[in-house]
Design a protein around this motif. Structure first.
Motif, PDB file in Angstrom:
ATOM      1  N   VAL A   1       0.767  -1.253  -0.011  1.00  0.00           N
ATOM      2  CA  VAL A   1       0.070  -0.085  -0.060  1.00  0.00           C
ATOM      3  C   VAL A   1       1.045   1.257  -0.064  1.00  0.00           C
ATOM      4  O   VAL A   1       2.106   1.229   0.662  1.00  0.00           O
ATOM      5  CB  VAL A   1      -0.932   0.198   1.280  1.00  0.00           C
ATOM      6  N   THR A   2       0.451   2.301  -0.750  1.00  0.00           N
ATOM      7  CA  THR A   2       1.009   3.645  -0.747  1.00  0.00           C
ATOM      8  C   THR A   2       0.271   4.466  -0.022  1.00  0.00           C
ATOM      9  O   THR A   2      -1.079   4.748  -0.376  1.00  0.00           O
ATOM     10  CB  THR A   2       1.316   4.139  -2.157  1.00  0.00           C
ATOM     11  N   ALA A   3       0.592   5.240   1.088  1.00  0.00           N
ATOM     12  CA  ALA A   3       0.147   6.400   1.796  1.00  0.00           C
ATOM     13  C   ALA A   3       0.579   7.477   1.493  1.00  0.00           C
ATOM     14  O   ALA A   3       1.675   7.623   1.672  1.00  0.00           O
ATOM     15  CB  ALA A   3      -0.038   5.794   3.373  1.00  0.00           C
ATOM     16  N   THR A   4      -0.149   8.451   1.232  1.00  0.00           N
ATOM     17  CA  THR A   4       0.146   9.847   1.006  1.00  0.00           C
ATOM     18  C   THR A   4      -0.883  11.049   1.843  1.00  0.00           C
ATOM     19  O   THR A   4      -1.748  10.613   1.716  1.00  0.00           O
ATOM     20  CB  THR A   4       0.048   9.881  -0.490  1.00  0.00           C
ATOM     21  N   ILE A   5      -0.098  12.101   2.178  1.00  0.00           N
ATOM     22  CA  ILE A   5      -0.673  13.100   2.953  1.00  0.00           C
ATOM     23  C   ILE A   5      -0.955  13.847   1.772  1.00  0.00           C
ATOM     24  O   ILE A   5      -0.370  14.380   1.093  1.00  0.00           O
ATOM     25  CB  ILE A   5       0.259  13.630   3.843  1.00  0.00           C
ATOM     26  N   ALA A   6      -2.465  14.180   1.950  1.00  0.00           N
ATOM     27  CA  ALA A   6      -3.051  15.133   1.067  1.00  0.00           C
ATOM     28  C   ALA A   6      -3.405  16.299   1.463  1.00  0.00           C
ATOM     29  O   ALA A   6      -4.065  16.507   2.667  1.00  0.00           O
ATOM     30  CB  ALA A   6      -4.236  14.354   0.275  1.00  0.00           C
ATOM     31  N   GLY A   7      -3.268  17.556   0.631  1.00  0.00           N
ATOM     32  CA  GLY A   7      -3.654  18.822   1.043  1.00  0.00           C
ATOM     33  C   GLY A   7      -3.308  19.374   2.134  1.00  0.00           C
ATOM     34  O   GLY A   7      -3.813  20.165   3.027  1.00  0.00           O
ATOM     35  N   ALA A   8      -1.974  19.152   2.580  1.00  0.00           N
ATOM     36  CA  ALA A   8      -1.352  19.872   3.518  1.00  0.00           C
ATOM     37  C   ALA A   8      -1.035  21.322   3.372  1.00  0.00           C
ATOM     38  O   ALA A   8      -0.796  21.958   2.025  1.00  0.00           O
ATOM     39  CB  ALA A   8       0.082  19.257   4.066  1.00  0.00           C
TER      40      ALA A   8
ATOM     41  N   SER B   1       4.928  13.524   8.956  1.00  0.00           N
ATOM     42  CA  SER B   1       4.744  12.178   9.561  1.00  0.00           C
ATOM     43  C   SER B   1       3.645  11.361   9.319  1.00  0.00           C
ATOM     44  O   SER B   1       2.521  11.536   9.161  1.00  0.00           O
ATOM     45  CB  SER B   1       4.629  12.520  11.253  1.00  0.00           C
ATOM     46  N   LEU B   2       3.810  10.259   8.592  1.00  0.00           N
ATOM     47  CA  LEU B   2       3.003   9.232   8.563  1.00  0.00           C
ATOM     48  C   LEU B   2       3.439   7.904   9.138  1.00  0.00           C
ATOM     49  O   LEU B   2       4.392   7.315   9.521  1.00  0.00           O
ATOM     50  CB  LEU B   2       3.367   8.702   6.896  1.00  0.00           C
ATOM     51  N   SER B   3       2.414   7.022   9.468  1.00  0.00           N
ATOM     52  CA  SER B   3       2.690   5.771  10.401  1.00  0.00           C
ATOM     53  C   SER B   3       1.336   4.883  10.208  1.00  0.00           C
ATOM     54  O   SER B   3       0.250   5.686  10.042  1.00  0.00           O
ATOM     55  CB  SER B   3       2.679   6.316  11.804  1.00  0.00           C
ATOM     56  N   GLY B   4       1.700   3.727  10.108  1.00  0.00           N
ATOM     57  CA  GLY B   4       0.510   2.673  10.067  1.00  0.00           C
ATOM     58  C   GLY B   4       0.996   1.310   9.492  1.00  0.00           C
ATOM     59  O   GLY B   4       2.194   1.282   8.865  1.00  0.00           O
ATOM     60  N   ALA B   5       0.321   0.436  10.012  1.00  0.00           N
ATOM     61  CA  ALA B   5       0.692  -1.037   9.452  1.00  0.00           C
ATOM     62  C   ALA B   5       1.959  -1.513   9.755  1.00  0.00           C
ATOM     63  O   ALA B   5       2.551  -1.970   9.042  1.00  0.00           O
ATOM     64  CB  ALA B   5       0.306  -0.972   7.959  1.00  0.00           C
TER      65      ALA B   5
ATOM     66  N   PHE C   1      -3.677   4.246   8.514  1.00  0.00           N
ATOM     67  CA  PHE C   1      -2.555   5.223   8.671  1.00  0.00           C
ATOM     68  C   PHE C   1      -2.906   6.586   9.033  1.00  0.00           C
ATOM     69  O   PHE C   1      -4.195   7.308   8.804  1.00  0.00           O
ATOM     70  CB  PHE C   1      -2.038   5.259   6.783  1.00  0.00           C
ATOM     71  N   SER C   2      -2.161   7.175   9.879  1.00  0.00           N
ATOM     72  CA  SER C   2      -2.280   8.327  10.347  1.00  0.00           C
ATOM     73  C   SER C   2      -1.383   9.394   9.869  1.00  0.00           C
ATOM     74  O   SER C   2      -0.195   8.992   9.697  1.00  0.00           O
ATOM     75  CB  SER C   2      -2.260   8.346  11.905  1.00  0.00           C
ATOM     76  N   GLY C   3      -1.680  10.648   9.849  1.00  0.00           N
ATOM     77  CA  GLY C   3      -0.799  11.665   9.280  1.00  0.00           C
ATOM     78  C   GLY C   3      -0.956  12.747   9.769  1.00  0.00           C
ATOM     79  O   GLY C   3      -1.947  13.403  10.455  1.00  0.00           O
ATOM     80  N   TYR C   4       0.441  13.507  10.244  1.00  0.00           N
ATOM     81  CA  TYR C   4       0.681  14.707  10.659  1.00  0.00           C
ATOM     82  C   TYR C   4       1.394  15.649   9.758  1.00  0.00           C
ATOM     83  O   TYR C   4       2.165  15.195   8.901  1.00  0.00           O
ATOM     84  CB  TYR C   4       1.129  14.790  12.079  1.00  0.00           C
TER      85      TYR C   4
END
Length: 347
Positions: free
Chosen positions: A255-262, A274-278, A300-303
């Motif tokens: 899986v690719t996780a991406t923070i969107a709209g920062a 900061s990305l974390s999960g799985a 996944f959580s993002g900050y």
């Protein structure tokens, strides 16, 4: 403070004196000046008739009396006045004024003297800022003003972190309240607080009194001013799994996780992620996992962190599920049998 006094006295024959006194006539607050009246008096205590063929009395460069006079009995021979205008110091205090005077007279003789006018009442000047209350942008700020005259009004302006001045009011008496906009935070993109400068200009009617005065106060950004992100998006990496299946498969999928709209806020910029999960973590705005070997539900959580050092609230993606998978298999065995299918080692 004084409103009158004696400049000096000259003494002559037959109980005669030439005295110069002063008195405050008026003060012009707008012009920061005082009008002072000089009074020159020639007096005698002699009770007999006196006469002069020539007399000349000068005060502050002006001839107060010139010519013959006569008098029978004690008393004033003459009393003359002259008004002068004196400018005060910038703070309204009186600078002092030197006055010279002289006589050339049959009775007084040829004499001169001098004295100083001092201690004249101070003229009210610029008001001062006694205090500023308020601690945050976007909240009310109150400026308290100590004024030297109840007739004074004030123009109150403010600037934040070097911004141009904004007028809060042009008619404040002893205080003014205003709310500096949160948008002023655009002037501190890398800080959580800045300096508010308040400028107060004093007026008497429409005339400015003295110079404007300033005072500063530190204002902070409310804790609610944070960077934002619209969410965390997930993209399935099939890694050999038929895309038509549309699921995450144990032992194959990634899986690719991406923070969107920062986005920063009020001028700040995004400085960290900061990305974390799985079981994975990244300090960039995107990460791709290895093969997902565990089954179950993951998220996944993002900050994001901005140039002020503030972090956004947690944003959690929609959950995704990894399904268990067993590859197909076949088992084959062979034994001897008779023609009718009965197992037999001699079949």
């Amino acid at each position: 403070m004084a409103t009158s006094g004696t400049v000096g006295t000259l003494s002559g024959s037959w109980g005669s004196t030439y005295r110069v006194t002063w008195s405050l006539v008026s003060q012009n607050i707008a012009n920061n000046t005082s009008t002072i009246r000089l009074t020159s008096t020639f007096h005698t205590t002699n009770t007999t008739k006196i006469a002069s063929t020539y007399s000349n009395f000068v005060t502050d460069g002006t001839v107060m009396y010139s010519g013959a006079y006569s008098k029978s009995g004690a008393g004033n021979i003459f009393s003359k006045t002259k008004d002068i205008t004196v400018s005060h110091n910038a703070d309204g205090t009186f600078p002092g004024r030197s006055v010279s005077f002289s006589t050339n007279d049959y009775i007084m003789g040829n004499k001169s003297g001098s004295g100083t006018i001092s201690g004249v009442t101070t003229i009210p000047r610029s008001s001062s800022i006694s205090s500023i209350s308020g601690s945050s942008l976007g909240s009310s700020v109150t400026v308290n003003i100590s004024r030297a005259s109840t007739s004074f009004t004030h123009k109150v302006e403010y600037s934040f972190a070097g911004s141009s001045y904004t007028t809060a009011t042009s008619s404040a008496a002893t205080s003014a309240t205003f709310t500096p906009s949160l948008s002023l935070a655009n002037h501190i993109p890398n800080a959580t607080s800045g300096t508010l400068t308040v400028r107060v200009t004093t007026y008497s009617g429409s005339t400015q009194i003295g110079n404007a005065v300033t005072k500063t106060q530190t204002l902070s950004l409310p804790g609610s001013v944070l960077p934002t992100l619209s969410g965390v998006t997930l993209t399935r990496v099939d890694n050999g799994v038929p895309s038509s299946w549309g699921v995450y498969v144990q032992g194959y999928s990634k899986v690719t996780a991406t923070i969107a709209g920062a986005s920063g806020i009020y001028g700040s910029s995004i400085s960290g992620y900061s990305l974390s999960g799985a079981g994975y973590r990244s300090s960039s705005n995107s990460l791709t996992t290895g093969v997902l070997n565990s089954t179950g539900t993951f998220s996944f959580s993002g900050y994001v962190t901005d140039s002020r050092g503030r972090s956004s609230s947690s944003m959690t993606s929609a959950q995704f599920v990894v399904y268990e998978y067993f590859p197909p298999s076949i088992s084959v065995s062979a034994q001897r049998c008779t023609s009718d299918g009965t197992i037999s080692s001699s079949g």
